[in-house]
Design an enzyme around this catalytic site. Structure first.
Site, PDB file in Angstrom:
ATOM      1  N   ASP A   6     -12.747  44.694   4.382  1.00 46.25           N
ATOM      2  CA  ASP A   6     -14.018  44.208   4.926  1.00 46.25           C
ATOM      3  C   ASP A   6     -15.145  44.923   4.191  1.00 46.25           C
ATOM      4  O   ASP A   6     -15.366  46.120   4.405  1.00 46.25           O
ATOM      5  CB  ASP A   6     -14.064  44.474   6.431  1.00 46.25           C
ATOM      6  CG  ASP A   6     -15.462  44.319   7.023  1.00 46.25           C
ATOM      7  OD1 ASP A   6     -16.273  43.559   6.450  1.00 46.25           O
ATOM      8  OD2 ASP A   6     -15.730  44.967   8.059  1.00 46.25           O
ATOM      9  N   ASN A   9     -22.598  45.504   3.839  1.00 47.63           N
ATOM     10  CA  ASN A   9     -23.715  45.834   2.960  1.00 47.63           C
ATOM     11  C   ASN A   9     -23.641  47.266   2.448  1.00 47.63           C
ATOM     12  O   ASN A   9     -24.052  47.546   1.314  1.00 47.63           O
ATOM     13  CB  ASN A   9     -25.032  45.621   3.696  1.00 47.63           C
ATOM     14  CG  ASN A   9     -25.324  44.153   3.933  1.00 47.63           C
ATOM     15  OD1 ASN A   9     -25.453  43.383   2.997  1.00 47.63           O
ATOM     16  ND2 ASN A   9     -25.423  43.766   5.197  1.00 47.63           N
ATOM     17  N   SER A  10     -23.115  48.165   3.263  1.00 42.89           N
ATOM     18  CA  SER A  10     -23.061  49.583   2.886  1.00 42.89           C
ATOM     19  C   SER A  10     -21.646  50.157   2.890  1.00 42.89           C
ATOM     20  O   SER A  10     -21.320  50.990   2.048  1.00 42.89           O
ATOM     21  CB  SER A  10     -23.927  50.419   3.842  1.00 42.89           C
ATOM     22  OG  SER A  10     -25.264  49.977   3.838  1.00 42.89           O
ATOM     23  N   ASN A  11     -20.819  49.727   3.837  1.00 36.09           N
ATOM     24  CA  ASN A  11     -19.497  50.319   4.017  1.00 36.09           C
ATOM     25  C   ASN A  11     -18.378  49.353   3.661  1.00 36.09           C
ATOM     26  O   ASN A  11     -18.535  48.128   3.759  1.00 36.09           O
ATOM     27  CB  ASN A  11     -19.311  50.777   5.459  1.00 36.09           C
ATOM     28  CG  ASN A  11     -20.200  51.945   5.823  1.00 36.09           C
ATOM     29  OD1 ASN A  11     -20.567  52.747   4.969  1.00 36.09           O
ATOM     30  ND2 ASN A  11     -20.560  52.044   7.091  1.00 36.09           N
ATOM     31  N   ASP A 102     -18.520  37.749   7.751  1.00 32.39           N
ATOM     32  CA  ASP A 102     -18.247  38.845   8.678  1.00 32.39           C
ATOM     33  C   ASP A 102     -18.574  38.449  10.114  1.00 32.39           C
ATOM     34  O   ASP A 102     -17.824  38.782  11.051  1.00 32.39           O
ATOM     35  CB  ASP A 102     -19.011  40.104   8.273  1.00 32.39           C
ATOM     36  CG  ASP A 102     -20.517  39.901   8.149  1.00 32.39           C
ATOM     37  OD1 ASP A 102     -20.970  38.743   7.979  1.00 32.39           O
ATOM     38  OD2 ASP A 102     -21.252  40.906   8.214  1.00 32.39           O
ATOM     39  N   ASP A 122     -23.454  43.573  16.019  1.00 32.55           N
ATOM     40  CA  ASP A 122     -22.974  44.297  14.848  1.00 32.55           C
ATOM     41  C   ASP A 122     -24.143  45.106  14.301  1.00 32.55           C
ATOM     42  O   ASP A 122     -25.064  44.577  13.678  1.00 32.55           O
ATOM     43  CB  ASP A 122     -22.448  43.323  13.797  1.00 32.55           C
ATOM     44  CG  ASP A 122     -21.767  44.027  12.632  1.00 32.55           C
ATOM     45  OD1 ASP A 122     -22.032  45.222  12.425  1.00 32.55           O
ATOM     46  OD2 ASP A 122     -20.975  43.381  11.927  1.00 32.55           O
ATOM     47  N   THR A 125     -26.327  47.767   8.386  1.00 32.71           N
ATOM     48  CA  THR A 125     -27.556  47.766   7.597  1.00 32.71           C
ATOM     49  C   THR A 125     -28.525  46.739   8.159  1.00 32.71           C
ATOM     50  O   THR A 125     -29.721  46.985   8.291  1.00 32.71           O
ATOM     51  CB  THR A 125     -27.238  47.463   6.126  1.00 32.71           C
ATOM     52  OG1 THR A 125     -26.274  48.410   5.665  1.00 32.71           O
ATOM     53  CG2 THR A 125     -28.476  47.538   5.270  1.00 32.71           C
TER      54      THR A 125
END
Length: 246
Positions: A6, A9-11, A102, A122, A125
Site C-alpha cells: 500500500d 502519499n508519504s508512507n 486506497d 483516513d 498527508t
C-alpha cells in the site's frame, strides 16, 4: 505467498499474505523510492507469487518499486484499480477511476469488517472522509489537508512560530503556536463528528467510525464519537480483492 503493498502519499505499508503467512504490517516512509532498510527486509523473503499494489504515491515511487521487484524476484507489480462495484460495495463516483484506489480498498475492508453503516476517516498527508451504508452503498466523501499540511500552509502565510508538539488536554490553547496545533486536530475531529451524526440520520442507526492513516493516533484523542483504529485497513481491502480472485 503474495506481497501486498500500500503506497500512500508519504508512507509505504506492506505485508505477506497467503497460507502459513503471518499477517504482520510494516510501515516505512518512502520519499518517492524504496528505502534501503525495506530493500534489506525484502531480500530475506521467498519470491512471492504476486506483488499486488495500491498506489496513490505517484509514478516515481512506482518506477522505483518495479526496478526493485524485477531485480529481486523477476516479478512486475500488479496495480489495483478502482471498480464501480466490488464485494457488495457500490461507489458513488460516476467515474470510478476518479476515486483513489486506497479509498476504494478502505471501503471494501470496512464493509467486510462491520456490515453496518460506517464513516471511514483516513488521516494521512490528506485527510479523507467516506460514508458507507450497511448495504454497501457509498454515499461519497470529503477531502481536506492532513494535520501537517494544514499547519504548514498556515505557517507559510503568517509569522506564527513553528509548532513543536501536539497539544495535550484541553481542546483549545493559550498561546498562538499551540492554537494552530490544536486547531488542525480539532478541525478534522469536528468534521468527523458532523459527518458521523449526518450518517446516523441517513442510516437510521448509529454508525461505526473507522480511523486509519499515519496521523490516526494523533486525531483519535480529539474525537468525541467512539472510533475503531484499523491501521491496516487498505491492506485488508487488498486481501479481500486477492481472495476474491481478482
Amino acid at each position: 505467498m503474495n506481497l501486498l503493498i500500500d503506497i500512500g502519499n508519504s508512507n509505504l505499508r506492506w505485508t505477506c499474505h497467503g497460507q502459513d503467512c503471518a499477517w504482520d504490517m510494516a510501515v516505512v516512509r518512502h520519499s518517492g523510492g524504496v528505502p534501503l532498510d525495506l530493500l534489506a527486509q525484502w531480500e530475506q523473503l521467498e519470491p512471492p507469487e504476486r506483488l499486488v499494489v495500491s498506489n496513490v504515491g505517484g509514478q516515481e515511487v512506482a518506477d522505483a518499486l518495479e526496478r526493485v521487484t524485477r531485480a529481486l524476484w523477476r516479478r512486475a507489480p500488479e496495480y489495483l484499480r478502482t471498480e464501480a462495484v466490488f464485494g457488495g460495495v457500490r461507489i458513488a463516483y460516476e467515474e470510478p477511476l476518479r476515486l483513489g484506489v486506497d479509498r476504494w480498498l478502505a471501503l471494501i475492508a470496512a464493509h467486510e469488517l462491520c456490515q453496518q453503516a460506517c464513516l471511514i476517516v483516513d488521516a494521512g498527508t490528506a485527510a479523507t472522509f467516506d460514508l458507507l451504508l450497511a448495504d454497501g452503498r457509498h454515499l461519497g466523501g470529503l477531502i481536506l489537508p492532513g494535520v501537517e499540511m494544514m499547519r504548514k500552509s498556515l505557517l507559510m502565510g503568517t509569522r506564527i512560530p513553528r509548532i513543536e508538539a501536539d497539544p495535550a488536554g484541553e481542546p483549545w490553547a493559550t498561546d498562538t503556536a499551540p492554537a494552530v496545533a490544536a486547531g488542525s486536530l480539532q478541525g478534522l475531529a469536528s468534521l468527523a463528528t458532523r459527518l458521523f451524526d449526518r450518517l446516523a440520520a441517513e442510516a437510521g442507526q448509529s454508525p461505526r467510525l473507522i480511523l486509519t492513516g499515519g496521523d490516526a493516533e494523533r486525531i483519535q484523542p480529539a474525537l468525541d464519537r467512539p472510533a475503531q483504529l484499523v491501521q491496516d485497513l487498505v491492506l485488508r481491502g487488498m486481501r479481500c480483492v486477492v481472495d476474491a480472485g481478482a
